[in-house]
Design an enzyme around this catalytic site. Structure first.
Site, PDB file in Angstrom:
ATOM      1  N   ASP A  91       2.326  -3.534   5.723  1.00 33.76           N
ATOM      2  CA  ASP A  91       3.543  -3.143   4.993  1.00 33.76           C
ATOM      3  C   ASP A  91       4.764  -3.942   5.428  1.00 33.76           C
ATOM      4  O   ASP A  91       5.008  -4.115   6.635  1.00 33.76           O
ATOM      5  CB  ASP A  91       3.868  -1.662   5.296  1.00 33.76           C
ATOM      6  CG  ASP A  91       3.236  -0.722   4.290  1.00 33.76           C
ATOM      7  OD1 ASP A  91       2.795  -1.176   3.219  1.00 33.76           O
ATOM      8  OD2 ASP A  91       3.196   0.495   4.590  1.00 33.76           O
ATOM      9  N   LYS A 120       2.347  -5.664   1.745  1.00 34.68           N
ATOM     10  CA  LYS A 120       2.561  -4.627   0.725  1.00 34.68           C
ATOM     11  C   LYS A 120       4.038  -4.281   0.670  1.00 34.68           C
ATOM     12  O   LYS A 120       4.702  -4.194   1.704  1.00 34.68           O
ATOM     13  CB  LYS A 120       1.730  -3.382   1.060  1.00 34.68           C
ATOM     14  CG  LYS A 120       1.968  -2.225   0.074  1.00 34.68           C
ATOM     15  CD  LYS A 120       0.889  -1.169   0.136  1.00 34.68           C
ATOM     16  CE  LYS A 120       1.063  -0.135   1.224  1.00 34.68           C
ATOM     17  NZ  LYS A 120       2.318   0.628   1.169  1.00 34.68           N
ATOM     18  N   GLU A 187       0.517   5.918  -5.460  1.00 35.91           N
ATOM     19  CA  GLU A 187       0.585   7.110  -4.601  1.00 35.91           C
ATOM     20  C   GLU A 187       1.093   8.320  -5.373  1.00 35.91           C
ATOM     21  O   GLU A 187       2.133   8.249  -6.045  1.00 35.91           O
ATOM     22  CB  GLU A 187       1.504   6.813  -3.398  1.00 35.91           C
ATOM     23  CG  GLU A 187       1.642   8.005  -2.459  1.00 35.91           C
ATOM     24  CD  GLU A 187       2.214   7.668  -1.090  1.00 35.91           C
ATOM     25  OE1 GLU A 187       2.473   6.471  -0.817  1.00 35.91           O
ATOM     26  OE2 GLU A 187       2.398   8.615  -0.300  1.00 35.91           O
TER      27      GLU A 187
HETATM   28  O1  KIV Z   1       2.336   3.513   4.973  1.00 40.27           O
HETATM   29  C1  KIV Z   1       1.254   3.906   4.538  1.00 40.27           C
HETATM   30  O2  KIV Z   1       0.401   4.426   5.241  1.00 40.27           O
HETATM   31  C2  KIV Z   1       1.016   3.748   3.104  1.00 40.27           C
HETATM   32  C3  KIV Z   1      -0.093   4.556   2.507  1.00 40.27           C
HETATM   33  C4  KIV Z   1       0.341   5.957   2.404  1.00 40.27           C
HETATM   34  C5  KIV Z   1      -0.552   4.003   1.215  1.00 40.27           C
HETATM   35  O3  KIV Z   1       1.708   3.037   2.444  1.00 40.27           O
END
Ligand code: KIV
Length: 269
Positions: A91, A120, A187
């Site tokens: 992320d 992401k 989500e």
């Molecule tokens: O940060 C995370 O764990 C996520 C998931 C909930 C998809 O983005």
């Protein structure tokens, strides 16, 4: 169908796309450290997501907002070093991709220092996605409930229940794909909406609280092991019930995703 599940070859973005075309469900879990990374990889989990959920389940914050790029680099590197086969998605944290140039600098850190294979980012940020893809950075979009926007949304709520909002999510999903994203996380949206988006898109759609018809599923690891503090979300399931060990629980999750037994209607909206 499990064409790729038993292969020991390291997965790439191409195999993930092929899994969608072949109708093989993609299993994904969050991971934050080397020991869990090795365990999840051994079981055959296809994608390890170093989610900024680590701000809540590892660092103890009440949202993902305090997580920094440095935090993500540290955890991404720990996970990436310990896995052999699983594909690593990391992320971009809150406010680290406001402009294409800022996003490039931070995505490069996640890839160069954190060994991420894909980054992401939340929302329909077409310009940013396009720019990253042009620089050779694979991108996973994230639509529906956007945890980094919790203060704007007024809580962690199901998104896309009303027709207008549902149409907006479909439109954004197509824009994210057309901007060059290779994966999409959806989500907390109604199962029917997620099924429609998964059908429309060429790229794999990974659901969390989005019903069984997505191309794959992801859960927060500590939720499905029932070790998160606080209330487990409705869309998650305690896989430790009936399991003999943590590894057995992860295997049960993996098999339940591959055979489309998870999520059941009670985990969906
Ligand atoms: O940060 C995370 O764990 C996520 C998931 C909930 C998809 O983005």
């Amino acid at each position: 169908m499990t064409l790729y599940a038993d292969s020991l070859k390291a997965l790439t973005v191409n195999e993930l796309a092929a899994m969608k075309r072949a109708g093989e469900k993609i299993s994904c879990l969050t991971a934050y450290d080397a020991s869990f990374s090795a365990l999840l990889d051994r079981v055959g989990i296809d994608v390890l997501l170093i989610g900024d959920s680590l701000g809540m389940v590892v660092q103890g914050h009440d949202s993902t907002l305090p997580v920094t790029v440095d935090d993500m680099v540290y955890h991404s590197r720990s996970v990436a070093m310990a896995r052999k086969r699983a594909f690593v998605v990391t992320d971009l944290p809150f406010a680290s991709y406001a402009t294409p140039v800022q996003a490039l600098g931070n995505a490069a850190r996640l890839m160069q220092n954190g060994a991420a294979q894909m980054v992401k980012l939340e929302g329909g940020k077409v310009e940013v996605i396009q720019f990253l893809v042009e620089q050779g950075i694979p991108v996973c979009g994230h639509l529906g409930l956007l945890p980094q926007s919790v203060n704007r949304l007024g809580g962690y709520k199901v998104q896309g229940r009303e027709e207008r909002q549902a149409r907006q999510i479909v439109e954004d999903a197509e824009k994210v794909q057309n901007a060059g994203a290779s994966l999409l996380v959806l989500e907390c949206v109604p199962a029917g909406l997620a099924a429609e988006i998964s059908r429309r898109l060429r790229i794999p759609v990974i659901g969390i609280g989005a019903g069984v018809d997505c191309d794959g599923q992801v859960l927060v690891l500590y939720d499905m092991l029932n070790i998160s503090t606080g209330k487990r979300p409705r869309f998650s399931k305690d896989f430790m019930v009936d399991a003999e060990s943590i590894e057995d629980a992860v295997r049960r999750y993996h098999q339940a995703v591959k055979s489309a037994q998870f999520p059941a209607p009670e985990h969906s909206y």
